[in-house]
Design an enzyme around this catalytic site. Structure first.
Site, PDB file in Angstrom:
ATOM      1  N   HIS A   1      -6.024  -0.766   4.541  1.00  0.00           N
ATOM      2  CA  HIS A   1      -5.614   0.654   4.423  1.00  0.00           C
ATOM      3  C   HIS A   1      -6.601   1.559   5.233  1.00  0.00           C
ATOM      4  O   HIS A   1      -7.559   1.886   4.577  1.00  0.00           O
ATOM      5  CB  HIS A   1      -5.206   1.069   2.982  1.00  0.00           C
ATOM      6  CG  HIS A   1      -4.579   2.352   2.966  1.00  0.00           C
ATOM      7  ND1 HIS A   1      -3.550   2.704   2.005  1.00  0.00           N
ATOM      8  CD2 HIS A   1      -4.966   3.682   3.575  1.00  0.00           C
ATOM      9  CE1 HIS A   1      -3.314   3.894   2.040  1.00  0.00           C
ATOM     10  NE2 HIS A   1      -4.156   4.519   2.880  1.00  0.00           N
TER      11      HIS A   1
ATOM     12  N   THR B   1       0.830  -1.174  -0.126  1.00  0.00           N
ATOM     13  CA  THR B   1      -0.077  -0.052   0.138  1.00  0.00           C
ATOM     14  C   THR B   1       0.805   1.145   0.048  1.00  0.00           C
ATOM     15  O   THR B   1       1.942   1.189   0.590  1.00  0.00           O
ATOM     16  CB  THR B   1      -1.148  -0.006   1.219  1.00  0.00           C
ATOM     17  OG1 THR B   1      -2.146   1.019   0.969  1.00  0.00           O
ATOM     18  CG2 THR B   1      -0.380   0.411   2.611  1.00  0.00           C
TER      19      THR B   1
ATOM     20  N   CYS C   1      -3.227   7.832   7.398  1.00  0.00           N
ATOM     21  CA  CYS C   1      -3.740   6.300   7.779  1.00  0.00           C
ATOM     22  C   CYS C   1      -3.091   5.248   8.155  1.00  0.00           C
ATOM     23  O   CYS C   1      -1.731   5.931   8.315  1.00  0.00           O
ATOM     24  CB  CYS C   1      -4.069   6.017   5.989  1.00  0.00           C
ATOM     25  SG  CYS C   1      -5.321   7.131   5.069  1.00  0.00           S
TER      26      CYS C   1
END
Length: 161
Positions: free
Chosen positions: A46, A23, A29
């Site tokens: 995520h 990711t 995040c």
């Protein structure tokens, strides 16, 4: 066959064997990896926001720590992972922008980290390693075969946990 599986923002994917979960652009995040090392099966999420209960438009359950981790766990359990042998690694949760107001509610990164840790604790999944908070973004890659989480940050270099 491409062994790299990209996980987008507000998404999760499950992989196994020689596959690598990736990711990009974790700022506030949090990337959550839950894995069974004996079966070489892993899921990566995520996470964008801490709780689906705080937002009216919460139809995308993969945005939130409280709902995305449950969805990913359901898929992992369908693959016959051993619930008692699951472990986790997490990264992200940075505060990317300087906030002049002295309030914790605006520090989404820290709130995301707390929510992820609470959710994993409630599922009895120990966090084996983490690289969280700070003020820098991260790109992460998890190798299902050797369970190494490679973390790359601009200005901070690259390391493995």
């Amino acid at each position: 066959m491409d062994k790299n599986i990209k996980v987008g923002m507000a998404d999760y994917k499950v992989a196994s064997g020689e596959e690598v979960l990736i990711t990009l652009g974790l700022g506030s995040c949090v990337g959550v990896i839950i894995y069974d090392s004996s079966k070489k099966i892993a899921g990566m999420a995520h996470i964008m926001l801490p709780s689906s209960l705080e937002i009216k438009n919460n139809s995308n359950k993969m945005k939130f720590a409280d709902t995305c981790i449950d969805l990913m766990m359901d898929e992992l359990l369908k693959l016959k992972v051993s619930k008692t042998s699951l472990k986790a690694k997490i990264a992200g949760g940075a505060q990317m922008f300087s906030v002049s107001l002295n309030t914790e509610s605006l520090n989404i990164g820290k709130r995301n980290v707390i929510a992820v840790k609470e959710k994993l604790k409630s599922l009895n999944i120990p966090i084996i390693a983490e690289d969280v908070l700070g003020n820098h973004g991260r790109t992460i890659k998890f190798d299902c075969n050797n369970q190494q989480l490679n973390i790359k940050s601009i200005g901070k270099g690259e390391h493995i946990i």
